[in-house]
Write a protein that holds these residues in place. Structure first.
Motif, PDB file in Angstrom:
ATOM      1  N   LYS A 190       0.854  -1.186   0.000  1.00  0.00           N
ATOM      2  CA  LYS A 190       0.000   0.000   0.000  1.00  0.00           C
ATOM      3  C   LYS A 190       0.894   1.241   0.000  1.00  0.00           C
TER       4      LYS A 190
ATOM      5  N   ARG B  14       1.939   5.035   0.512  1.00  0.00           N
ATOM      6  CA  ARG B  14       1.599   6.165   1.384  1.00  0.00           C
ATOM      7  C   ARG B  14       2.373   7.420   0.950  1.00  0.00           C
TER       8      ARG B  14
ATOM      9  N   TYR C 147      -2.074   5.966  -2.158  1.00  0.00           N
ATOM     10  CA  TYR C 147      -3.033   4.977  -1.661  1.00  0.00           C
ATOM     11  C   TYR C 147      -3.317   3.836  -2.646  1.00  0.00           C
TER      12      TYR C 147
ATOM     13  N   GLU D 146     -11.178  -3.435   2.580  1.00  0.00           N
ATOM     14  CA  GLU D 146     -10.087  -2.747   1.873  1.00  0.00           C
ATOM     15  C   GLU D 146     -10.262  -1.230   1.928  1.00  0.00           C
TER      16      GLU D 146
ATOM     17  N   ASP E 242      -9.023   0.255   4.946  1.00  0.00           N
ATOM     18  CA  ASP E 242      -7.570   0.144   5.122  1.00  0.00           C
ATOM     19  C   ASP E 242      -7.214  -0.827   6.257  1.00  0.00           C
TER      20      ASP E 242
END
Length: 446
Positions: free
Chosen positions: A157, A159, A202, A338, A341
């Motif tokens: 993921k 960021r 993201y 999902e 998160d």
């Protein structure tokens, strides 16, 4: 392809739905008409109210002509017996779901094959392996190793700390770079990327690299500040939890929170004194604080209730736990998990489906994994001599849309694939497929 599935329970119905979409000839057998009613109405398959432990019923279902017979009822003895009978009636391949770890040990595989059981699956053990792979690397959502890590796929993921956002992949992931981006989940869209695609904040990105360059990938995605997992809190003491705790490396410590006092006693008999079993409700914030959740690097929610697991993981994240894992068996909740998160999502149905999908392919396939988050398959094909994939460089193969080759292992050495790569017979080739029937891809390797 003619496929017979025995057991219209969670895994059986999921498989039937998945395979019917690929226009396979499916017969779903179960003794309970209620289990069959809805799926027979909504999907293109034949349902049959019968026991797969009846020779006459197997004959009526067409076992003589079956390419694949799958027994996934909750009764492992019935599953094994059904596979033996289906095999002797003429089914080409058989798969049985079991609940005994002893049955999946490598030294016992030949024994079962001689009986007529081509393959054994233990979904709880397969799910536990996924959980441990996720815990070993706290900054990774999903990890998949090819040939003991000669090649590694990492789902990450992205960021704000990621260094490679908003730049075309052709600038950051060229032939000389030590990684390839092979799939991207952007919002709700899955992308098999080209050179002009970019990584966005993201996104869930899947990287293919070699073991030596994992630290480099960790740096460029900005995950160096993630601490390694040492203390793990597990909510729910079922079979998957037991397998996961038993598989944990020695440097990890586990606490299990289980609501049922009787199950707690069973768990105390299963584990040694290093594993603490706590009788309580994992949703109780006071209990979590008392048991040291703030000093825990990972929280794993494995109860039978998806909503409970999702909420518990959200609570753990709010209390500072960076790595969370949730078992979400209800497919309808996976998108919700999902979007919240949650972290790593485990689904035993998808894990079992990956294993069974491998049995459907005639080419030499060492491993298949279904990536539920991006609705894609990744498979490890071994091309035979003079097959289509070995005749031209990759750039001239005209692969179907939605397909990319991530890398290969040759003579034990992992390497990434570029357009100029010439695949050779005997290579282990990692192929990603999104919205493509893998049966079409296997023709390139036969």
């Amino acid at each position: 392809m003619k496929i017979i599935i025995s057991g219209a329970y969670a895994i059986g119905t999921y498989l039937a739905k998945l395979l019917s979409r690929n226009r396979q000839d499916i017969v779903l057998m179960d003794e309970n008409p209620e289990n069959l009613e809805k799926i027979g109405r909504d999907y293109d398959l034949l349902t049959m109210e019968a026991s797969a432990n009846s020779i006459n019923s197997l004959k009526e279902a067409g076992a003589r002509d079956a390419d694949l017979f799958i027994a996934v009822t909750p009764n492992e003895t019935a599953n094994l017996a059904a596979c033996v009978m289906a095999h002797h009636l003429g089914a080409k391949k058989t798969v049985a779901r079991v609940d005994s770890a002893e049955y999946v040990e490598p030294q016992n595989q030949e024994f079962f094959q001689q009986m007529g059981v081509s393959s054994i699956i233990y979904p709880e053990m397969l799910a536990a392996k996924d959980i441990i792979n996720g815990l070993k690397m706290s900054w990774v959502r999903q990890r998949w190793d090819v040939h003991d890590g000669a090649l590694v796929m990492l789902g990450i993921k992205l960021r704000e700390t990621c260094e490679i956002l908003n730049r075309p992949l052709k600038e950051i992931s060229g032939p000389d770079d030590p990684y390839h981006v092979v799939a991207i989940k952007h919002n709700n869209e899955t992308i098999i990327p080209g050179g002009n695609d970019t990584l966005q904040l993201y996104d869930l990105a899947y990287f293919m690299t070699t073991k030596n360059y994992i630290p480099y990938v960790r740096k460029i995605v900005g995950k160096e500040h993630y601490v390694d997992v040492k203390n793990v809190m597990v909510m729910g003491g079922g079979k998957t939890a037991v397998r996961a705790v038993n598989m944990m490396p020695e440097y990890m410590n586990a606490k299990i929170i289980e609501l049922d006092p009787a199950r707690c006693e069973e768990l105390n008999d299963i584990f040694d004194e290093d594993t603490l079993v706590i009788n309580g409700d994992g949703r109780d914030i006071g209990l979590l604080q008392e048991e040291g959740l703030r000093n825990t690097q990972a929280f794993v929610a494995l109860t039978s209730n998806a909503e409970t697991n999702i909420l518990a993981c959200l609570t753990a994240k709010r209390m500072g736990v960076r790595k969370t894992v949730a078992s979400v068996e209800n497919v309808d909740y996976i998108g919700t998990a999902e979007s919240l998160d949650i972290g790593t999502i485990v689904n035993k149905k998808a894990v079992a489906a990956s294993h069974i999908y491998q049995m459907m392919l005639d080419a030499n396939v060492d491993n298949v994994k279904f990536l539920m988050s991006v609705n894609a398959d990744v498979a490890e094909f071994v091309p035979c001599a003079d097959c289509k994939i070995t005749r031209k460089p990759v750039k001239d193969m005209k692969l179907p849309k939605g397909v990319t080759i991530g890398g290969l292992v040759r003579n034990g050495e992992g390497m990434l694939v570029s357009g100029n790569t010439q695949i050779q017979a005997g290579d282990s080739v990692v192929v990603f497929c999104h919205d493509v029937d893998m049966k079409k891809i296997e023709k390139l390797f036969m």
